[in-house]
Scaffold this active site. Sequence first.
Site: not given
Length: 231
Positions: A16, A18
């Site tokens: 991922d 953020d």
Amino acid sequence: MTDNPKKDVNQAIIFDLDGLIIETETVYCQIWKREFAREGLAFDMAGYQNLVGAHHVVNGYRPHEELAAHLNNGVTARDLRLAVEREALQTIKNEEAKPGVIQVLDQAAKRGLLLAVGSSSEQDWVHGHLKRLGIFDRFDTIVTADNVENAKPEPDIYLKVLANLNVAPQNALVLEDSNNGVVASHRAGIRVIAVPNEVTLGQDFSLATAIIPSLEDLHLDDYFPEPQTTA
């Protein structure tokens, strides 16, 4: 594209962005909490957590709308949202990769693992930060909310990553910081390690294969064991 040594069966680590590669969520959250505290308002932390890792949450928490309604002074919800974004970006643009990110990238490359990013953020945001950090070219594929019909917690992003890399779900490992991301990984049939941050700590990670405090604590041997050799 990376120059990883090829393996007989494609295996991959999917990051991922953020809250996992760079700290963004905590920055936004701290600003909103400060603004609510100035007005003596209670900030709905649980509601905010539900937004993390998703591109758009129908009927989700809208702190900018709540604060604008309370102020009732002509400042619109959009004005507040943009002001918070401007302030947050001043901090985020100087953020380095979180601890353990480069370590995992290096270890994965040595093992011949494919590398990917699967993010619910927009492509410009994702590509921009990866280039700023100098790691854009280390990934074999990057899938964002712009590349699929449904972002997390739906599995579309991770399914597209698998398709792009020609990797079976059981041969991949996702690294996530939010419940929405963990759910998306689980729905795609991929093992997922939860690495909570200040904002997501305490979320439901019961679907995760494991929970670790930092990527520095990730041991790839546990998930991609080296094949045994016989004399």
